[in-house]
Design a protein around this motif. Structure first.
Motif, PDB file in Angstrom:
ATOM      1  N   PHE A 156       5.648 -29.995 -45.616  1.00  0.00           N
ATOM      2  CA  PHE A 156       6.198 -29.725 -44.288  1.00  0.00           C
ATOM      3  C   PHE A 156       7.717 -29.770 -44.403  1.00  0.00           C
ATOM      4  CE2 PHE A 156       2.063 -31.702 -42.980  1.00  0.00           C
ATOM      5  CZ  PHE A 156       1.542 -30.597 -42.310  1.00  0.00           C
ATOM      6  N   VAL A 181       8.106 -26.349 -40.077  1.00  0.00           N
ATOM      7  CA  VAL A 181       7.812 -27.030 -38.805  1.00  0.00           C
ATOM      8  C   VAL A 181       9.035 -27.089 -37.892  1.00  0.00           C
ATOM      9  CG1 VAL A 181       5.952 -28.405 -39.774  1.00  0.00           C
ATOM     10  CG2 VAL A 181       8.276 -29.304 -39.849  1.00  0.00           C
ATOM     11  N   MET A 198       3.954 -34.783 -35.778  1.00  0.00           N
ATOM     12  CA  MET A 198       3.897 -34.748 -37.234  1.00  0.00           C
ATOM     13  C   MET A 198       3.079 -35.915 -37.788  1.00  0.00           C
ATOM     14  SD  MET A 198       5.302 -31.989 -37.990  1.00  0.00           S
ATOM     15  CE  MET A 198       4.988 -32.272 -39.729  1.00  0.00           C
ATOM     16  N   GLN A 200       0.545 -37.250 -36.363  1.00  0.00           N
ATOM     17  CA  GLN A 200      -0.863 -36.910 -36.168  1.00  0.00           C
ATOM     18  C   GLN A 200      -1.330 -35.872 -37.176  1.00  0.00           C
ATOM     19  OE1 GLN A 200      -3.008 -38.562 -34.149  1.00  0.00           O
ATOM     20  NE2 GLN A 200      -4.462 -37.369 -35.370  1.00  0.00           N
ATOM     21  N   LYS A 201      -0.456 -34.937 -37.532  1.00  0.00           N
ATOM     22  CA  LYS A 201      -0.810 -33.948 -38.557  1.00  0.00           C
ATOM     23  C   LYS A 201      -1.092 -34.635 -39.890  1.00  0.00           C
ATOM     24  CE  LYS A 201       1.908 -30.060 -36.689  1.00  0.00           C
ATOM     25  NZ  LYS A 201       0.756 -29.202 -36.369  1.00  0.00           N
ATOM     26  N   SER A 204      -4.344 -36.726 -39.661  1.00  0.00           N
ATOM     27  CA  SER A 204      -5.523 -35.848 -39.596  1.00  0.00           C
ATOM     28  C   SER A 204      -5.863 -35.277 -40.968  1.00  0.00           C
ATOM     29  CB  SER A 204      -5.280 -34.700 -38.601  1.00  0.00           C
ATOM     30  OG  SER A 204      -5.147 -35.202 -37.290  1.00  0.00           O
ATOM     31  N   GLU A 205      -4.838 -34.905 -41.733  1.00  0.00           N
ATOM     32  CA  GLU A 205      -5.079 -34.380 -43.086  1.00  0.00           C
ATOM     33  C   GLU A 205      -5.665 -35.471 -43.982  1.00  0.00           C
ATOM     34  OE1 GLU A 205      -5.015 -31.396 -43.957  1.00  0.00           O
ATOM     35  OE2 GLU A 205      -3.749 -30.372 -42.488  1.00  0.00           O
ATOM     36  N   SER A 218      -3.095 -26.691 -38.152  1.00  0.00           N
ATOM     37  CA  SER A 218      -1.753 -27.248 -38.084  1.00  0.00           C
ATOM     38  C   SER A 218      -0.894 -26.553 -37.049  1.00  0.00           C
ATOM     39  CB  SER A 218      -1.078 -27.163 -39.455  1.00  0.00           C
ATOM     40  OG  SER A 218      -1.041 -25.824 -39.886  1.00  0.00           O
ATOM     41  N   VAL A 242       4.853 -23.265 -38.239  1.00  0.00           N
ATOM     42  CA  VAL A 242       4.105 -23.948 -37.186  1.00  0.00           C
ATOM     43  C   VAL A 242       4.939 -23.905 -35.923  1.00  0.00           C
ATOM     44  CG1 VAL A 242       3.161 -26.145 -36.414  1.00  0.00           C
ATOM     45  CG2 VAL A 242       2.898 -25.454 -38.778  1.00  0.00           C
TER      46      VAL A 242
END
Length: 243
Positions: A156, A181, A198, A200-201, A204-205, A218, A242
């Motif tokens: 990112f 991003v 970010m 949370q991204k 989550s990954e 994303s 993104v």
């Protein structure tokens, strides 16, 4: 006949009570079994994973990684937070854990200089026979290149800031994604790891790898290089934005 019928009646009554108890026990068994087997998000399911979070310079500009660590530990995922300068010794530690079987899934996350150090850590772990499952860089401040094995490497970066894409070498095996991003609200080089979107991204990954969950998209991705972005096999790389 009446004298003989009473014992028979009591035997039948006792049998019914036993049947009732047996049925109740059988009904409870699936519940217990389900609780024991469920559990892709229980602490035991995450115990063989380990996430290494690498801070940037001076340990004072990447404190958002500490927030991520707290959220991961709350899910039972072991975490180590350290300065990027420790990447080599951390690679030795991770490799030792991998070879002993204590660690089965190695995940790396780095911010700023910590993101710049990730490719070196990936390469060393590969040399030590401990491949990285997932690596996430947050706005590396220098242009870096990847070699070695990694299941998925997500970089990112903020295209209109200090961040740069990551390149892959001929010795790289895995999937590389460069994700711009700059369109994420409130994101900047000094805040990318503190930004809630970010964070949370990233989480989550990691959850997708550790717990087998589907990672959410994303964001709206607009490949800047369609030909490169269409490649999805080992050693492929893609560049996306993104919004």
């Amino acid at each position: 006949m009446g004298f003989v019928g009473w014992p028979s009646f009591f035997r039948r009554a006792s049998w019914r009570r036993l049947q009732t108890i047996a049925i109740a026990v059988l009904l409870l068994l699936p519940i217990g079994a389900g609780s024991a087997l469920a559990a892709p998000n229980s602490p035991s399911a995450a115990s063989t994973a380990h996430v290494y979070l690498l801070r940037g310079v001076l340990n004072i500009f990447s404190l958002g990684l500490d927030d991520i660590a707290v959220k991961l530990r709350a899910q039972g995922i072991p975490v180590t937070v350290a300065n990027f300068a420790s990447w080599s010794s951390l690679a030795d530690e991770a490799a030792a854990g991998y070879k002993s079987g204590r660690i089965k899934t190695i995940i790396l996350v780095g911010h700023s200089s910590g993101a710049t150090a990730l490719p070196d850590m990936v390469a060393k772990l590969d040399q030590l026979g401990a491949p990285v499952k997932l690596a996430i860089g947050l706005d590396s401040v220098f242009r870096t290149s990847l070699s070695g094995r990694v299941g998925r490497y997500i970089n990112f970066y903020i295209a209109n800031g200090a961040g740069t894409p990551v390149a892959k070498t001929g010795q790289f095996q895995g999937k590389l994604e460069n994700v711009n991003v700059q369109g994420v609200p409130g994101v900047g080089h000094m805040s990318i790891e503190k930004n809630q979107i970010m964070q949370q991204k990233v989480i989550s990954e990691i959850d997708a790898v550790v717990f087998g969950r589907s990672a959410p998209a994303s964001g709206t991705q607009k490949p800047r290089q369609p030909r490169a972005a269409s490649a999805a096999g080992p050693g492929s790389a893609s560049t996306a934005a993104v919004r």
